[in-house]
Design a protein around this motif. Structure first.
Motif, PDB file in Angstrom:
ATOM      1  N   GLY A 294       0.927  -1.238   0.121  1.00 45.90           N
ATOM      2  CA  GLY A 294       0.110  -0.046  -0.183  1.00 45.90           C
ATOM      3  C   GLY A 294       0.846   1.456  -0.087  1.00 45.90           C
ATOM      4  N   GLY A 295       2.099   1.064  -0.557  1.00 47.87           N
ATOM      5  CA  GLY A 295       3.128   2.226  -0.505  1.00 47.87           C
ATOM      6  C   GLY A 295       4.026   2.561   0.749  1.00 47.87           C
ATOM      7  N   MET A 296       3.835   1.592   1.558  1.00 48.50           N
ATOM      8  CA  MET A 296       4.800   1.757   2.731  1.00 48.50           C
ATOM      9  C   MET A 296       4.961   0.256   3.516  1.00 48.50           C
ATOM     10  SD  MET A 296       7.120   3.478   4.949  1.00 48.50           S
ATOM     11  CE  MET A 296       6.618   5.202   4.777  1.00 48.50           C
ATOM     12  N   HIS A 297       6.438  -0.176   3.453  1.00 46.64           N
ATOM     13  CA  HIS A 297       6.581  -1.324   4.372  1.00 46.64           C
ATOM     14  C   HIS A 297       5.913  -1.285   5.804  1.00 46.64           C
ATOM     15  CE1 HIS A 297       8.445  -4.951   5.900  1.00 46.64           C
ATOM     16  NE2 HIS A 297       8.449  -5.398   4.736  1.00 46.64           N
ATOM     17  N   PRO A 298       5.594  -2.316   6.312  1.00 44.81           N
ATOM     18  CA  PRO A 298       4.956  -2.238   7.877  1.00 44.81           C
ATOM     19  C   PRO A 298       6.211  -1.819   8.815  1.00 44.81           C
ATOM     20  CG  PRO A 298       4.145  -4.240   6.647  1.00 44.81           C
ATOM     21  CD  PRO A 298       4.974  -3.477   5.707  1.00 44.81           C
ATOM     22  N   MET A 299       7.400  -2.167   8.531  1.00 47.23           N
ATOM     23  CA  MET A 299       8.591  -1.662   9.264  1.00 47.23           C
ATOM     24  C   MET A 299       8.957  -0.125   9.150  1.00 47.23           C
ATOM     25  SD  MET A 299      11.214  -4.948   8.752  1.00 47.23           S
ATOM     26  CE  MET A 299      12.453  -4.224   9.778  1.00 47.23           C
ATOM     27  N   GLY A 300       8.255   0.271   7.900  1.00 45.08           N
ATOM     28  CA  GLY A 300       8.289   2.007   8.071  1.00 45.08           C
ATOM     29  C   GLY A 300       9.572   2.289   7.479  1.00 45.08           C
ATOM     30  N   VAL A 301      10.464   1.416   6.843  1.00 50.26           N
ATOM     31  CA  VAL A 301      11.828   1.833   6.351  1.00 50.26           C
ATOM     32  C   VAL A 301      11.714   1.866   4.665  1.00 50.26           C
ATOM     33  CG1 VAL A 301      12.911   1.347   8.424  1.00 50.26           C
ATOM     34  CG2 VAL A 301      12.804  -0.585   6.538  1.00 50.26           C
ATOM     35  N   PRO A 302      12.834   2.332   4.179  1.00 52.34           N
ATOM     36  CA  PRO A 302      12.737   2.305   2.606  1.00 52.34           C
ATOM     37  C   PRO A 302      13.058   0.749   2.160  1.00 52.34           C
ATOM     38  CG  PRO A 302      14.121   4.071   3.412  1.00 52.34           C
ATOM     39  CD  PRO A 302      13.920   3.276   4.726  1.00 52.34           C
ATOM     40  N   VAL A 303      12.621   0.438   1.036  1.00 50.45           N
ATOM     41  CA  VAL A 303      12.777  -0.712   0.622  1.00 50.45           C
ATOM     42  C   VAL A 303      13.412  -0.511  -0.908  1.00 50.45           C
ATOM     43  CG1 VAL A 303      11.408  -2.804  -0.414  1.00 50.45           C
ATOM     44  CG2 VAL A 303      10.530  -1.330   1.611  1.00 50.45           C
ATOM     45  N   VAL A 304      14.495  -1.309  -0.719  1.00 45.45           N
ATOM     46  CA  VAL A 304      15.066  -1.563  -2.291  1.00 45.45           C
ATOM     47  C   VAL A 304      14.324  -2.832  -2.891  1.00 45.45           C
ATOM     48  CG1 VAL A 304      17.323  -1.896  -3.573  1.00 45.45           C
ATOM     49  CG2 VAL A 304      17.338  -0.505  -1.541  1.00 45.45           C
ATOM     50  N   VAL A 305      13.877  -2.815  -4.125  1.00 43.04           N
ATOM     51  CA  VAL A 305      13.251  -4.047  -4.940  1.00 43.04           C
ATOM     52  C   VAL A 305      14.285  -4.176  -6.036  1.00 43.04           C
ATOM     53  CG1 VAL A 305      11.139  -4.662  -6.044  1.00 43.04           C
ATOM     54  CG2 VAL A 305      10.884  -2.926  -4.144  1.00 43.04           C
ATOM     55  N   LEU A 306      14.735  -5.475  -5.810  1.00 44.98           N
ATOM     56  CA  LEU A 306      15.615  -6.018  -7.153  1.00 44.98           C
ATOM     57  C   LEU A 306      14.538  -6.508  -8.225  1.00 44.98           C
ATOM     58  CD1 LEU A 306      18.261  -6.643  -8.161  1.00 44.98           C
ATOM     59  CD2 LEU A 306      18.311  -8.826  -6.874  1.00 44.98           C
ATOM     60  N   THR A 307      14.760  -6.036  -9.417  1.00 44.81           N
ATOM     61  CA  THR A 307      13.816  -6.399 -10.389  1.00 44.81           C
ATOM     62  C   THR A 307      14.110  -6.454 -11.775  1.00 44.81           C
ATOM     63  OG1 THR A 307      11.504  -5.786 -11.453  1.00 44.81           O
ATOM     64  CG2 THR A 307      12.922  -4.161 -10.652  1.00 44.81           C
ATOM     65  N   HIS A 308      13.659  -7.348 -12.724  1.00 46.59           N
ATOM     66  CA  HIS A 308      14.288  -7.181 -14.084  1.00 46.59           C
ATOM     67  C   HIS A 308      13.061  -6.205 -14.739  1.00 46.59           C
ATOM     68  CE1 HIS A 308      16.913 -10.349 -13.663  1.00 46.59           C
ATOM     69  NE2 HIS A 308      15.993 -10.966 -13.095  1.00 46.59           N
ATOM     70  N   ARG A 309      11.928  -5.582 -14.199  1.00 42.86           N
ATOM     71  CA  ARG A 309      11.027  -4.979 -14.943  1.00 42.86           C
ATOM     72  C   ARG A 309      11.242  -3.321 -13.977  1.00 42.86           C
ATOM     73  NH1 ARG A 309       6.254  -7.325 -13.535  1.00 42.86           N
ATOM     74  NH2 ARG A 309       7.415  -8.771 -12.400  1.00 42.86           N
TER      75      ARG A 309
END
Length: 195
Positions: free
Chosen positions: A82-97
């Protein structure tokens, strides 16, 4: 500089998900079986209700986390929390897209080393948590992990996704457990990666 950690909630037979991404209702019962409310930062994820022991451990560990690394599968499965991880910290997403940038998320397509490096940059002196499954396997194979956490729950799933599926470097040894916390319906185990 903080540590790089990974882990996951795991069945007694070693699975972090059942066949076809099933079994989460059984694996995560401990998230709602206690009297201590632990609110999260995501508007789409209800607060956890943990046992006192589990709540104490998670609140302590979450306070040390400065960034997360997850794969695109989990990001899509949760709809980006929903736009924010429950831990409230930034998230780096590893993706090919690579999608369009979203607040609170950084998308990286250059491999696990680049994703962990970006998360370390964001986290500063705090810890980086690499999500379980493929991300954990890649980070372990690359020699990037310092510690492993297992939330062991008393259920058998029979088959599914192991925490370190298709590991290309074996055997891997760990020191510990360096910490054991018994919650209600879950045993929290912490191990150090042996160098």
């Amino acid at each position: 500089m903080g540590k790089v950690l990974t882990g996951g909630t795991m069945s007694l037979d070693g699975f972090i998900a059942g066949p076809g991404d099933s079994g989460f209702d059984l694996l995560f019962q401990w998230y709602g079986n206690g009297d201590v409310e632990v609110p999260g930062a995501s508007p789409n994820v209800p607060p956890l209700r943990l046992s006192k022991a589990s709540a104490g451990l998670l609140q302590e560990e979450w306070g040390d986390v400065g960034a997360l690394v997850v794969g695109r599968h989990l990001y899509d499965l949760t709809n980006g929390w929903g736009g924010m991880h429950p831990m409230g910290v930034p998230v780096v997403v590893l993706t090919h897209r690579l999608p369009e940038d979203r607040p609170n998320f950084v998308f990286v397509d250059e491999g696990i080393e680049a994703a962990v490096a970006k998360a370390r940059e964001i986290a500063g002196d705090k810890d980086v948590v690499v999500n379980g499954g493929q991300m954990a396997r890649q980070a372990l194979e690359a020699g990037l992990l310092d510690e492993i956490g297992v939330e062991l729950v008393p259920v058998l799933l029979g088959s599914g996704t192991p925490l370190f599926a298709d590991l290309g470097v074996t055997p891997v040894q760990f020191d510990g457990p360096v910490r054991i916390v018994e919650g209600t319906g879950v045993t929290h185990l912490r191990y150090r990666v042996r160098r």
